[in-house]
Design an enzyme around this catalytic site. Structure first.
Site, PDB file in Angstrom:
ATOM      1  N   SER A 125       0.788  -1.220   0.000  1.00 26.80           N
ATOM      2  CA  SER A 125       0.000   0.000   0.000  1.00 26.80           C
ATOM      3  C   SER A 125       0.828   1.282   0.000  1.00 26.80           C
ATOM      4  O   SER A 125       0.327   2.331  -0.393  1.00 26.80           O
ATOM      5  CB  SER A 125      -0.969  -0.003   1.179  1.00 26.80           C
ATOM      6  OG  SER A 125      -0.297  -0.302   2.381  1.00 26.80           O
TER       7      SER A 125
ATOM      8  N   HIS B 104      -5.450  -3.675  -2.294  1.00 23.62           N
ATOM      9  CA  HIS B 104      -5.141  -2.708  -3.357  1.00 23.62           C
ATOM     10  C   HIS B 104      -5.069  -3.355  -4.731  1.00 23.62           C
ATOM     11  O   HIS B 104      -4.701  -2.693  -5.703  1.00 23.62           O
ATOM     12  CB  HIS B 104      -3.827  -1.984  -3.059  1.00 23.62           C
ATOM     13  CG  HIS B 104      -3.959  -0.945  -1.997  1.00 23.62           C
ATOM     14  ND1 HIS B 104      -4.589   0.260  -2.212  1.00 23.62           N
ATOM     15  CD2 HIS B 104      -3.573  -0.935  -0.707  1.00 23.62           C
ATOM     16  CE1 HIS B 104      -4.575   0.970  -1.102  1.00 23.62           C
ATOM     17  NE2 HIS B 104      -3.967   0.276  -0.173  1.00 23.62           N
TER      18      HIS B 104
ATOM     19  N   LYS C 231     -12.359  -0.142  -1.023  1.00 21.82           N
ATOM     20  CA  LYS C 231     -11.490   0.612  -1.929  1.00 21.82           C
ATOM     21  C   LYS C 231     -12.132   0.643  -3.314  1.00 21.82           C
ATOM     22  O   LYS C 231     -13.075   1.390  -3.518  1.00 21.82           O
ATOM     23  CB  LYS C 231     -10.084   0.042  -1.871  1.00 21.82           C
ATOM     24  CG  LYS C 231      -9.452   0.419  -0.523  1.00 21.82           C
ATOM     25  CD  LYS C 231      -8.097  -0.164  -0.240  1.00 21.82           C
ATOM     26  CE  LYS C 231      -7.617   0.392   1.100  1.00 21.82           C
ATOM     27  NZ  LYS C 231      -6.709  -0.486   1.801  1.00 21.82           N
TER      28      LYS C 231
END
Ligand SMILES: *Cc1c(COP(=O)(O)O)cnc(C)c1O
Length: 397
Positions: free
Chosen positions: A186, A214, A245
């Site tokens: 990240s 991610h 996300k």
């Protein structure tokens, strides 16, 4: 007052944080999460959020959420194992399992809690060994602390060190061995060497947990994640994803075997003792999966934006580290300078957060930028022009 006196340590702690430049302040978003947003009263090109596919304010997702509220109410008022599991929760888990190429999936309140839960529930004895990359996410570090297992941390992506751990007598005598890694890291935006990790895991009898917070929505076919990207879906036993996300809502999940799901339902403490998602959140996630499957052009745009922005930064002379993904760090080195860079950029209408020691190694203080599929070419050109201006002003380039 007595209470005030007892709590006086807070002011001392705050003063200490302030002197170390570590006192956080909350910036406030006015309006929705957008590629260009209003933050603290200023219009800024937003290079900070994880809104990779520009879904956080998507009309279709909002309609799905509203419809679920009308049909199922605003909350479940229960934990999953009591009466907090609706048909919607089951449907999302079926869809996530299918999406990830696994037999089953289980949804948790957040990516943070699913990592904690998996480490804690799977590593239950001092004779178990949890092996972790040094740059893994804080939730994996906390999960490892809660696990009863022994822990070994290897230097970032260092496969020789991982192999040495697996060959050590501690590993040879271990009851269970789990290797845990972020799929995409990240802070640096680099990718875990999953093929090598899977080979070592097979060879030394370890199983693998990959945290794709991610990577979901970003890498692999339709955003299926890093195991799919590397063609390793069948060899990675535990895939972690977030719904907070790219998916644009909130939540986390684990995908793997049906036994893994069955076991976690009975043992994972955050799952058992914390209430389930409101139906609107689940409906939002279902709509997001539909879009990820039907509109691969969003991911293509995310990557073309990421490439253009990264190349632009490099051309200007910035150090973008080891990034291979839409997370691009701009390494500044010094804490005060990184903070000043972020503040000046903000004044110029570009929001890129500074990330400093001790979150990243000393001397690697940086700005972290994350582009979205929703940024236009003009947004990114403006951002690059402001990076150039402030970079020259502060002597970074
Ligand atoms: C953001 C993040 C998480 C936590 O996910 P949430 O759903 O926000 O709790 C876990 N792992 C990694 C690598 C992350 O970047």
């Amino acid at each position: 007052m007595v209470t005030d006196k007892l709590m006086g340590f807070l002011d001392e702690e705050i003063a200490k944080l302030k002197s170390e430049g570590r006192l956080a302040r909350l910036r406030v978003l006015q309006g929705a999460q957008e590629p260009v947003s209003t933050v603290d009263g200023r219009r800024v090109v937003n290079l900070t959020s994880n809104n990779y596919l520009d879904l956080a304010n998507h009309p279709g997702l909002k309609a799905a959420a509203k419809d679920a509220i009308e049909r199922f109410g605003v909350g479940t008022a229960a934990v999953r194992p009591i009466i907090g599991t609706m048909e919607l929760h089951q449907e999302l888990e079926r869809r996530l399992a299918e999406f990830k190429g696994c037999s089953a999936a289980l949804v948790f309140q957040s990516g943070f809690t699913v990592n904690v839960a998996c480490c804690q529930s799977l590593m239950t004895d001092a004779s178990d060994l949890l092996i972790s990359d040094e740059l893994n996410h804080a939730s994996i570090i906390d999960g490892a602390r809660l696990a009863k297992a022994a822990r070994q941390v290897y230097p970032h992506k260092d496969m020789k060190a991982l192999r040495a751990i697996l060959e050590s007598s501690a590993a040879r005598g271990a009851r269970r061995k789990m290797i845990v890694t972020d799929g995409v890291f990240s802070m640096d935006g680099d990718v875990a060497p999953l093929p090598e990790i899977a080979d070592l895991a097979d060879r030394y009898g370890a199983f693998v947990m990959v945290d794709d917070a991610h990577a979901s929505g970003v890498m692999g076919r339709n955003g299926r994640g890093t195991p799919d990207h590397f063609g390793l879906t069948k060899r990675i036993q535990i895939q972690i994803g977030t719904l907070s996300k790219a998916v644009g809502a909130v939540g986390g999940y684990v995908a793997g075997s049906a036994s893994l799901r069955d076991y976690l339902i009975s043992t994972a403490r955050p799952f058992i003792f914390s209430s389930s998602h409101p139906p609107s959140v689940i409906a939002t996630c279902l709509a997001a999966i539909d879009i990820m499957l039907k509109e691969p052009q969003r991911i293509e745009k995310l990557w073309s934006n990421a490439r253009a922005f990264k190349e632009g930064l490099k051309k200007l002379g910035f150090d973008t580290g080891a990034s291979e993904t839409p997370i691009t760090p701009v390494i500044i080195g010094d804490t005060a300078k990184a903070q000043a860079f972020s503040a000046r950029l903000f004044e110029e209408g570009v929001f890129a957060l500074s990330i400093c020691y001790p979150i990243v190694a000393r001397g690697k203080d940086r700005l972290r930028t994350i582009v979205s599929s929703g940024h236009t070419q003009a947004d990114l050109e403006l951002a690059l022009e402001k990076f150039r201006k402030v970079g020259k002003e502060l002597g970074v380039i």
